[in-house]
Design an enzyme around this catalytic site. Structure first.
Site, PDB file in Angstrom:
ATOM      1  N   GLN A 103       0.854  -1.192   0.000  1.00  0.00           N
ATOM      2  CA  GLN A 103       0.000   0.000   0.000  1.00  0.00           C
ATOM      3  C   GLN A 103       0.888   1.239   0.000  1.00  0.00           C
ATOM      4  O   GLN A 103       1.920   1.266   0.674  1.00  0.00           O
ATOM      5  CB  GLN A 103      -0.897   0.030   1.245  1.00  0.00           C
ATOM      6  N   GLY A 177      -6.594   5.619  -0.902  1.00  0.00           N
ATOM      7  CA  GLY A 177      -7.477   6.769  -1.153  1.00  0.00           C
ATOM      8  C   GLY A 177      -8.470   6.945  -0.013  1.00  0.00           C
ATOM      9  O   GLY A 177      -9.556   7.496  -0.219  1.00  0.00           O
ATOM     10  N   HIS A 179      -9.369   7.420   4.499  1.00  0.00           N
ATOM     11  CA  HIS A 179      -8.989   7.904   5.840  1.00  0.00           C
ATOM     12  C   HIS A 179      -8.601   9.378   5.953  1.00  0.00           C
ATOM     13  O   HIS A 179      -7.952   9.760   6.918  1.00  0.00           O
ATOM     14  CB  HIS A 179      -7.860   7.022   6.410  1.00  0.00           C
ATOM     15  N   TYR A 181      -6.491  11.098   4.168  1.00  0.00           N
ATOM     16  CA  TYR A 181      -5.156  11.450   3.670  1.00  0.00           C
ATOM     17  C   TYR A 181      -5.286  12.110   2.284  1.00  0.00           C
ATOM     18  O   TYR A 181      -6.389  12.354   1.811  1.00  0.00           O
ATOM     19  CB  TYR A 181      -4.261  10.209   3.650  1.00  0.00           C
TER      20      TYR A 181
HETATM   21  C1  LIG Z   1      -1.970  -0.296  14.078  1.00  0.00           C
HETATM   22  C2  LIG Z   1      -2.826   0.103  12.911  1.00  0.00           C
HETATM   23  C3  LIG Z   1      -2.237   0.713  11.800  1.00  0.00           C
HETATM   24  C4  LIG Z   1      -3.010   1.049  10.692  1.00  0.00           C
HETATM   25  N1  LIG Z   1      -2.399   1.561   9.567  1.00  0.00           N
HETATM   26  C5  LIG Z   1      -3.097   1.670   8.410  1.00  0.00           C
HETATM   27  C6  LIG Z   1      -2.445   1.956   7.181  1.00  0.00           C
HETATM   28  O1  LIG Z   1      -1.221   2.099   7.110  1.00  0.00           O
HETATM   29  N2  LIG Z   1      -3.208   2.043   6.068  1.00  0.00           N
HETATM   30  C7  LIG Z   1      -4.561   1.855   6.084  1.00  0.00           C
HETATM   31  O2  LIG Z   1      -5.203   1.933   5.023  1.00  0.00           O
HETATM   32  N3  LIG Z   1      -5.202   1.584   7.236  1.00  0.00           N
HETATM   33  C8  LIG Z   1      -4.515   1.459   8.383  1.00  0.00           C
HETATM   34  N4  LIG Z   1      -5.157   1.086   9.535  1.00  0.00           N
HETATM   35  C9  LIG Z   1      -6.609   0.827   9.506  1.00  0.00           C
HETATM   36  C10 LIG Z   1      -6.884  -0.646   9.300  1.00  0.00           C
HETATM   37  O3  LIG Z   1      -6.368  -1.121   8.062  1.00  0.00           O
HETATM   38  C11 LIG Z   1      -8.386  -0.962   9.401  1.00  0.00           C
HETATM   39  O4  LIG Z   1      -9.051  -0.310   8.355  1.00  0.00           O
HETATM   40  C12 LIG Z   1      -8.996  -0.578  10.730  1.00  0.00           C
HETATM   41  O5  LIG Z   1      -8.138  -0.882  11.812  1.00  0.00           O
HETATM   42  C13 LIG Z   1     -10.327  -1.294  10.984  1.00  0.00           C
HETATM   43  O6  LIG Z   1     -10.144  -2.675  10.926  1.00  0.00           O
HETATM   44  P1  LIG Z   1     -10.205  -3.619  12.242  1.00  0.00           P
HETATM   45  O7  LIG Z   1     -11.520  -3.299  12.914  1.00  0.00           O
HETATM   46  O8  LIG Z   1     -10.121  -5.010  11.728  1.00  0.00           O
HETATM   47  O9  LIG Z   1      -9.040  -3.242  13.119  1.00  0.00           O
HETATM   48  C14 LIG Z   1      -4.403   0.795  10.689  1.00  0.00           C
HETATM   49  C15 LIG Z   1      -4.990   0.208  11.828  1.00  0.00           C
HETATM   50  C16 LIG Z   1      -4.227  -0.153  12.913  1.00  0.00           C
HETATM   51  C17 LIG Z   1      -4.888  -0.815  14.094  1.00  0.00           C
END
Ligand SMILES: Cc1cc2nc3c(=O)[nH]c(=O)nc-3n(C[C@H](O)[C@H](O)[C@H](O)COP(=O)(O)O)c2cc1C
Length: 356
Positions: A103, A177, A179, A181
């Site tokens: 990514q 694309g 969150h 950013y």
């Molecule tokens: C430690 C951590 C780092 C994350 N870094 C990214 C990232 O680099 N890119 C991204 O698209 N989402 C990132 N996320 C969001 C996750 O990919 C995901 O969308 C979000 O945690 C919800 O999923 P979950 O309920 O299974 O944790 C991050 C989440 C966590 C917990």
């Protein structure tokens, strides 16, 4: 939905996923030397492949040395050393039978300017997020409105980073694309108040994403995948719906689906939540607007939820459960009772403690 759907294979273009469960992208902030992640952070990804994940996303890789980095210790894929560090990791993930995708992102206005060598913050419009930066406790800096030079320069960063991923052997590349950013902030009128060709109508707000996709597609060989992640929420001002309506979201998904991408990854805060005041969730609303393979993420933590999430999507991604439970895929398979992890539980991701 048949009970075995979760563990049935699924094709994205020429890649076969052995099941429908993947590791969502997770930034780990461990790249202290030369923008290369700590060895245990790299090995963590291989272990998740070994333990059954069908698709493994990397953390968000920063696309340049000017303004793209939003968190300390983020990685890059722009030098031979960086590429060489990832090569054996990618190969090991593939040897374990999983598909490896890098990514890449530019932080845009969710920025931390001091950690960028050029000390610069850029965004579609000079509007800072309302919330303070949780890590610094300070307001986010006021971004410079991107010039057309900036736009070209940033696109070049995405292209160079994609070339790095191709050289490192990744099966595919994801353009981030989501969150709030940079790319997401162009898409949504919440942070894009431009009056030129990149602002205003949905087609105009989509223009930057389209130019990034097209430029990256140009350097990604036909046998690799290109995916796009999108969300209706941002990591700051989280309560804001970034798009006004189901219709606006679907129009955007239709524009995206005309681009040379192989899958859409929808990130939600909670996959089950009804969206845009309708009685439908984000996967359903997205599915109705695209035939592309669809990934869904957000609080999918056990077999019941994973199967339910597949009603309107093809692949489920998990971040926190994959992070904190090395046996998550097998535990889901056995139908074990599993916890829903909280955001604070994931803070271990940013420590130097190796994860099992
Ligand atoms: C430690 C951590 C780092 C994350 N870094 C990214 C990232 O680099 N890119 C991204 O698209 N989402 C990132 N996320 C969001 C996750 O990919 C995901 O969308 C979000 O945690 C919800 O999923 P979950 O309920 O299974 O944790 C991050 C989440 C966590 C917990």
């Amino acid at each position: 939905m048949s009970k075995d759907n979760l563990f049935s294979p699924f094709n994205i273009k020429n890649r076969v996923l052995k099941n429908r469960m993947g590791v969502a992208p997770m930034t780990r902030m461990s790249s202290i030397n030369d923008s290369i992640p700590r060895q245990d952070v790299l090995e963590f990804l291989v272990r998740r492949a070994e333990n059954g994940a069908a698709i493994v996303y990397t953390e968000a890789i920063v696309t340049d040395y000017e303004s793209a980095q939003g968190y300390p210790g983020q990685a890059r894929m722009l030098t031979q050393r960086q590429i060489d560090a990832w090569k054996p990791v990618v190969k090991a993930i593939q040897d374990k039978g999983a598909v490896a995708i890098m990514q890449m992102f530019h932080c845009g206005r969710i920025a931390w300017q001091e950690i960028n060598p050029a000390n610069r913050v850029i965004a579609p419009s000079p509007i800072r997020p309302k919330q303070n930066n949780r890590l610094t406790g300070k307001p986010y800096p006021l971004p410079d409105e991107m010039t057309t030079f900036d736009i070209d320069h940033v696109i070049t960063g995405f292209v160079e980073t994609a070339k790095g991923a191709v050289a490192a052997g990744f099966d595919g590349i994801e353009i981030h694309g989501a969150h709030g950013y940079l790319i997401n902030s162009f898409l949504s009128a919440y942070a894009n108040q431009r009056t030129d060709a990149y602002g205003g109508t949905i087609e105009n707000r989509f223009r930057f994403a389209k130019e990034v996709i097209q430029a990256v597609h140009h350097v990604v060989p036909e046998d690799r995948l290109l995916t796009f992640r999108i969300s209706n929420w941002g990591v700051v001002d989280m309560e804001v719906s970034l798009f006004d309506s189901k219709e606006e979201w679907q129009e955007l998904i239709k524009l995206l689906s005309k681009q040379p991408i192989d899958a859409i990854s929808v990130s939600t805060y909670r996959y089950k939540d009804k969206a845009f005041g309708t009685d439908q969730d984000m996967a359903r609303i997205t599915r109705d607007a695209t035939d592309l393979p669809l990934m869904i993420c957000g609080q999918i933590f056990d077999r019941t939820h994973a199967e339910d999430a597949l009603t309107n999507a093809d692949i489920v991604l998990s971040a926190k459960s994959m992070l904190l439970n090395p046996n998550w895929v097998e535990d889901v398979r056995s139908g074990k009772e599993l916890p829903l992890y909280r955001r604070e539980d994931a803070n271990v991701a940013y420590t130097d403690q190796p994860l099992p």
